[in-house]
Design a protein around this motif. Structure first.
Motif, PDB file in Angstrom:
ATOM      1  N   GLY A 167      10.514   0.961   0.577  1.00 29.57           N
ATOM      2  CA  GLY A 167      11.210   1.347   1.803  1.00 29.57           C
ATOM      3  C   GLY A 167      11.420   0.141   2.695  1.00 29.57           C
ATOM      4  N   ASP A 168      12.324   0.264   3.617  1.00 31.89           N
ATOM      5  CA  ASP A 168      12.641  -0.836   4.527  1.00 31.89           C
ATOM      6  C   ASP A 168      11.662  -0.828   5.702  1.00 31.89           C
ATOM      7  N   VAL A 169      10.390  -1.095   5.392  1.00 31.75           N
ATOM      8  CA  VAL A 169       9.360  -1.129   6.423  1.00 31.75           C
ATOM      9  C   VAL A 169       8.568  -2.417   6.291  1.00 31.75           C
ATOM     10  N   SER A 170       7.973  -2.839   7.379  1.00 36.31           N
ATOM     11  CA  SER A 170       7.181  -4.062   7.372  1.00 36.31           C
ATOM     12  C   SER A 170       5.829  -3.817   6.695  1.00 36.31           C
ATOM     13  N   TYR A 171       5.231  -4.896   6.220  1.00 36.73           N
ATOM     14  CA  TYR A 171       3.942  -4.827   5.533  1.00 36.73           C
ATOM     15  C   TYR A 171       2.884  -4.154   6.397  1.00 36.73           C
ATOM     16  N   TRP A 172       2.862  -4.469   7.688  1.00 36.73           N
ATOM     17  CA  TRP A 172       1.789  -3.974   8.557  1.00 36.73           C
ATOM     18  C   TRP A 172       1.835  -2.463   8.722  1.00 36.73           C
ATOM     19  N   VAL A 173       3.012  -1.854   8.543  1.00 34.37           N
ATOM     20  CA  VAL A 173       3.141  -0.411   8.743  1.00 34.37           C
ATOM     21  C   VAL A 173       2.258   0.350   7.755  1.00 34.37           C
ATOM     22  N   GLY A 174       2.328  -0.007   6.468  1.00 29.68           N
ATOM     23  CA  GLY A 174       1.509   0.660   5.461  1.00 29.68           C
ATOM     24  C   GLY A 174       0.030   0.450   5.705  1.00 29.68           C
ATOM     25  N   VAL A 175      -0.348  -0.750   6.153  1.00 27.32           N
ATOM     26  CA  VAL A 175      -1.750  -1.048   6.433  1.00 27.32           C
ATOM     27  C   VAL A 175      -2.274  -0.158   7.560  1.00 27.32           C
ATOM     28  N   VAL A 176      -1.503  -0.046   8.628  1.00 27.07           N
ATOM     29  CA  VAL A 176      -1.926   0.749   9.784  1.00 27.07           C
ATOM     30  C   VAL A 176      -1.956   2.237   9.437  1.00 27.07           C
ATOM     31  N   ILE A 177      -0.964   2.722   8.684  1.00 29.73           N
ATOM     32  CA  ILE A 177      -0.957   4.134   8.284  1.00 29.73           C
ATOM     33  C   ILE A 177      -2.212   4.462   7.480  1.00 29.73           C
ATOM     34  N   ALA A 178      -2.531   3.624   6.488  1.00 31.61           N
ATOM     35  CA  ALA A 178      -3.715   3.860   5.660  1.00 31.61           C
ATOM     36  C   ALA A 178      -4.979   3.897   6.520  1.00 31.61           C
ATOM     37  N   GLY A 179      -5.127   2.930   7.422  1.00 27.86           N
ATOM     38  CA  GLY A 179      -6.309   2.905   8.278  1.00 27.86           C
ATOM     39  C   GLY A 179      -6.412   4.113   9.182  1.00 27.86           C
ATOM     40  N   GLY A 180      -5.292   4.524   9.765  1.00 27.24           N
ATOM     41  CA  GLY A 180      -5.307   5.662  10.667  1.00 27.24           C
ATOM     42  C   GLY A 180      -5.629   6.974   9.975  1.00 27.24           C
ATOM     43  N   VAL A 181      -5.049   7.183   8.793  1.00 30.82           N
ATOM     44  CA  VAL A 181      -5.240   8.459   8.093  1.00 30.82           C
ATOM     45  C   VAL A 181      -6.674   8.613   7.611  1.00 30.82           C
ATOM     46  N   ILE A 182      -7.225   7.589   6.974  1.00 29.13           N
ATOM     47  CA  ILE A 182      -8.566   7.755   6.417  1.00 29.13           C
ATOM     48  C   ILE A 182      -9.622   7.828   7.508  1.00 29.13           C
ATOM     49  N   SER A 183      -9.447   7.076   8.596  1.00 28.52           N
ATOM     50  CA  SER A 183     -10.452   7.127   9.659  1.00 28.52           C
ATOM     51  C   SER A 183     -10.435   8.486  10.341  1.00 28.52           C
ATOM     52  N   THR A 184      -9.255   9.065  10.544  1.00 25.60           N
ATOM     53  CA  THR A 184      -9.159  10.387  11.165  1.00 25.60           C
ATOM     54  C   THR A 184      -9.772  11.457  10.269  1.00 25.60           C
ATOM     55  N   THR A 185      -9.423  11.426   8.979  1.00 23.95           N
ATOM     56  CA  THR A 185      -9.938  12.419   8.035  1.00 23.95           C
ATOM     57  C   THR A 185     -11.458  12.362   7.960  1.00 23.95           C
ATOM     58  N   LEU A 186     -11.997  11.147   7.857  1.00 28.31           N
ATOM     59  CA  LEU A 186     -13.444  11.005   7.709  1.00 28.31           C
ATOM     60  C   LEU A 186     -14.173  11.385   8.993  1.00 28.31           C
ATOM     61  N   ALA A 187     -13.645  10.982  10.139  1.00 30.67           N
ATOM     62  CA  ALA A 187     -14.290  11.311  11.405  1.00 30.67           C
ATOM     63  C   ALA A 187     -14.335  12.822  11.619  1.00 30.67           C
ATOM     64  N   LEU A 188     -13.321  13.519  11.147  1.00 32.40           N
ATOM     65  CA  LEU A 188     -13.273  14.964  11.341  1.00 32.40           C
ATOM     66  C   LEU A 188     -14.135  15.716  10.338  1.00 32.40           C
ATOM     67  N   GLY A 189     -13.992  15.377   9.033  1.00 36.64           N
ATOM     68  CA  GLY A 189     -14.589  16.216   8.002  1.00 36.64           C
ATOM     69  C   GLY A 189     -15.716  15.626   7.208  1.00 36.64           C
ATOM     70  N   GLY A 190     -16.023  14.320   7.347  1.00 37.87           N
ATOM     71  CA  GLY A 190     -17.135  13.722   6.619  1.00 37.87           C
ATOM     72  C   GLY A 190     -16.994  13.823   5.111  1.00 37.87           C
ATOM     73  N   MET A 191     -18.133  13.895   4.417  1.00 38.75           N
ATOM     74  CA  MET A 191     -18.149  13.890   2.960  1.00 38.75           C
ATOM     75  C   MET A 191     -17.457  15.115   2.368  1.00 38.75           C
ATOM     76  N   ARG A 192     -17.608  16.272   2.985  1.00 36.59           N
ATOM     77  CA  ARG A 192     -16.982  17.469   2.411  1.00 36.59           C
ATOM     78  C   ARG A 192     -15.462  17.331   2.395  1.00 36.59           C
ATOM     79  N   ALA A 193     -14.887  16.868   3.503  1.00 35.53           N
ATOM     80  CA  ALA A 193     -13.442  16.651   3.536  1.00 35.53           C
ATOM     81  C   ALA A 193     -13.048  15.577   2.528  1.00 35.53           C
ATOM     82  N   ALA A 194     -13.817  14.475   2.480  1.00 38.36           N
ATOM     83  CA  ALA A 194     -13.503  13.404   1.538  1.00 38.36           C
ATOM     84  C   ALA A 194     -13.547  13.904   0.099  1.00 38.36           C
ATOM     85  N   THR A 195     -14.528  14.756  -0.210  1.00 34.94           N
ATOM     86  CA  THR A 195     -14.682  15.253  -1.577  1.00 34.94           C
ATOM     87  C   THR A 195     -13.465  16.043  -2.029  1.00 34.94           C
ATOM     88  N   TYR A 196     -13.040  16.992  -1.216  1.00 29.37           N
ATOM     89  CA  TYR A 196     -11.924  17.837  -1.636  1.00 29.37           C
ATOM     90  C   TYR A 196     -10.597  17.090  -1.600  1.00 29.37           C
TER      91      TYR A 196
END
Length: 559
Positions: A145-174
């Protein structure tokens, strides 16, 4: 648009599972090990999901384009490591009752200092493994896609930190279990489509590839990272706008972001330290680490690092603590071997076809992107767009699944092992750790993903592998022996990798032993632990604690 179609469903589903898990995550045990209630099949799928990282989904095929079929020894080592883990580690680790690897270290030997050292090692391994996940997420999105390198890096960081902070190991497992199934489908279906679509001639060339010495057609090469090219004869190249210039004989440095268009029939420049794809060297089933001329030893070095390193990866080991009992942990490891073996049938397909259709990627250092770049080389219609979307979604699922497990152990090391603070602090640590990793990943676009991942495996092999094997199977291991052996392993493996990355160029045995230090640093760590322990005394209760790791538990109640 392609990037948005590929990433949005994966991101939304990941966040949805995280939101679903927030009400169930109220204790430290629930956050770190899902209250030890994960069944073997779900756990095996989750282990496979987080283990099949960017290095597996994209890296193995990319290494095969660059280094030849010998790169397939990497997945052999990855999977064989689980066999060793099944035999030596899985059930005793679960019986220890620990929540993390540092927790196990203190439980086994009664040393808070060893726990803190183990937590530091966890952080080193996890960061080395996390940075390439974020890096490859940025690279993949910038390719499709026509996006800068940093966009994918920030998206990955934001999604996993939010998911883990909310659901912990159970959310990560499923999330990870679902994403394994998703990755398997999204990796296998396009591979079958590619094999059917390319035609008989391309399939034959993939089986017996010629050496890539001349451009068979006008070829556009985009250098996403800087590269040095060695030109043997003056070669005229053009910019995308059509401006021509001549590369004279000698070495030329190409800046990151530059695009060169080579004419049909032009001689392919050489890349220092890398052999052209194809030919007899490429088809040899051995690895020539650092191009040092010792392919058999180089292959053994990779196998030692991957087999022993798998037994010491903290984000994989913590999964066995989520099993109801030791038997379930053993079944989890056995099922994981089966699932990984199924997945690893396909990287060779992408690597072989990538050598024929995209050999120029080795010039630009972009072999990590060969999987997502292949569909448009085969077809320019809607089907190519569809399969590019599927592969990009699968790749992003790989980044997220692995990153979830790694960020979890980082949070555990910081907020459970080093600075205990309960579930509230664990939740808050995840976004902070992700933010630091994003900052480290932004300048890491110039590093090879596989170098960092190999470094993480080597440190795990030289530190946690000896600690776990001797701690589980040898009652005379002492705190002094464990600390000394882990320190030697950490310093030795890091020194070897540092010399490879920043030191003077080496050749021969010296190049192999620094680029792949596992063959000497892992035995050295074992021997150090044995010798120091032999000259110190284990506490009287240590033998009882070790024997407890091997006692069969009563069967877990039906759930």
């Amino acid at each position: 648009m392609t990037a948005l179609l590929a990433v949005s469903p994966v991101v939304l589903l990941t966040l949805f599972v995280g939101l679903r898990g927030i009400s169930a995550t109220r204790t430290t045990s629930e956050f770190l090990v899902a209250s030890r209630g994960i069944t073997p099949l779900v756990n095996a799928a989750a282990v496979s999901g987080e283990y099949l990282s960017a290095a597996s989904f994209l890296g193995v095929a990319g290494m095969m384009v660059r280094d030849g079929v010998g790169a397939l020894w990497y997945p052999v080592g990855f999977t064989a490591g689980y066999v060793a883990m099944l035999s030596l580690v899985a059930a005793p680790m679960r019986r220890s009752g620990a929540l993390t690897v540092p927790d196990f270290a203190e439980t086994r030997l009664g040393s808070p200092a060893l726990r803190r050292l183990s937590a530091v090692v966890v952080l080193v391994i996890a960061v080395l493994y996390l940075v390439p996940q974020f890096r490859t997420a940025g690279l993949v999105l910038s390719v499709v896609g026509d996006v800068s390198y940093w966009v994918g890096v920030v998206i990955a960081g934001g999604v996993i930190s939010t998911t883990l902070a909310l659901g912990g190991m159970r959310a990560a497992t499923y999330v990870q279990a679902f994403q394994f199934c998703l990755k398997l489908v999204l990796f296998a279906v396009p591979a079958i489509w590619l094999v059917v679509t390319v035609g008989a001639q391309t399939r034959q060339e993939a089986v017996d590839p010629a050496e890539f010495t001349r451009f068979e057609e006008r070829t556009r090469v985009e250098f996403r990272v800087g590269a040095t090219l060695r030109v043997r004869r003056p070669t005229e190249v053009r910019s995308p706008e059509g401006n021509a210039r001549v590369l004279r004989a000698g070495e030329h440095h190409v800046e990151a972001g530059q695009v060169l268009v080579f004419p049909e029939g032009a001689e392919v420049p050489a890349v220092p330290g890398a052999a052209p794809p194809g030919g007899e060297h490429w088809g040899r089933p051995l690895l020539n680490v650092a191009d040092a001329g010792h392919p058999l030893f180089g292959t053994w070095a990779v196998l030692v690092a991957t087999v022993c390193g798998t037994m010491g990866l903290p984000h994989v080991l913590v999964r066995f603590h989520t099993s109801p009992d030791g038997r379930a942990a053993r079944r989890t490891a056995a099922l994981t071997v089966v699932l990984l073996s199924l997945f690893y049938l396909f990287p060779g397909v992408y690597g072989a076809l990538g050598r024929v259709l995209l050999p120029e990627l080795y010039l630009s250092g972009g072999t990590d992107t060969v999987v997502v770049a292949l569909p448009t080389q085969v077809d320019t219609g809607w089907s190519a767009t569809l399969f590019t979307v599927l592969l990009t979604g699968g790749a992003f699922a790989a980044f997220l699944a692995t990153s979830l497990g790694l960020l979890l152990v980082v949070s555990g090391a910081l907020s459970h092992d080093l600075l205990p603070g309960g579930v509230t602090r664990l939740r808050g640590t995840a976004p902070l750790a992700a933010a630091v990793t994003v900052l480290l990943a932004l300048p890491a676009v110039f590093l090879d993903t596989n170098i960092l991942v190999t470094w993480a495996f080597t440190i795990a092999a030289a530190t946690f592998c000896p600690l776990l094997v001797l701690g589980i199977w040898w009652s005379e291991l002492t705190v002094a022996g464990a600390v000394s052996g882990m320190s030697v392993g950490l310093v030795g493996s890091s020194a070897g990798m540092a010399v490879t990355l920043f030191g003077p160029p080496l050749d021969g045995w010296k190049a192999v032993l620094t680029a792949q230090p596992a063959p000497w640093v892992v035995p050295l760590s074992f021997v150090t632990m044995l010798l120091v322990s032999a000259h110190t005394r284990a506490p009287g209760w240590a033998r009882t604690e070790m024997l407890r790791l091997h006692l069969d538990e009563p069967a877990a109640p039906a759930r």
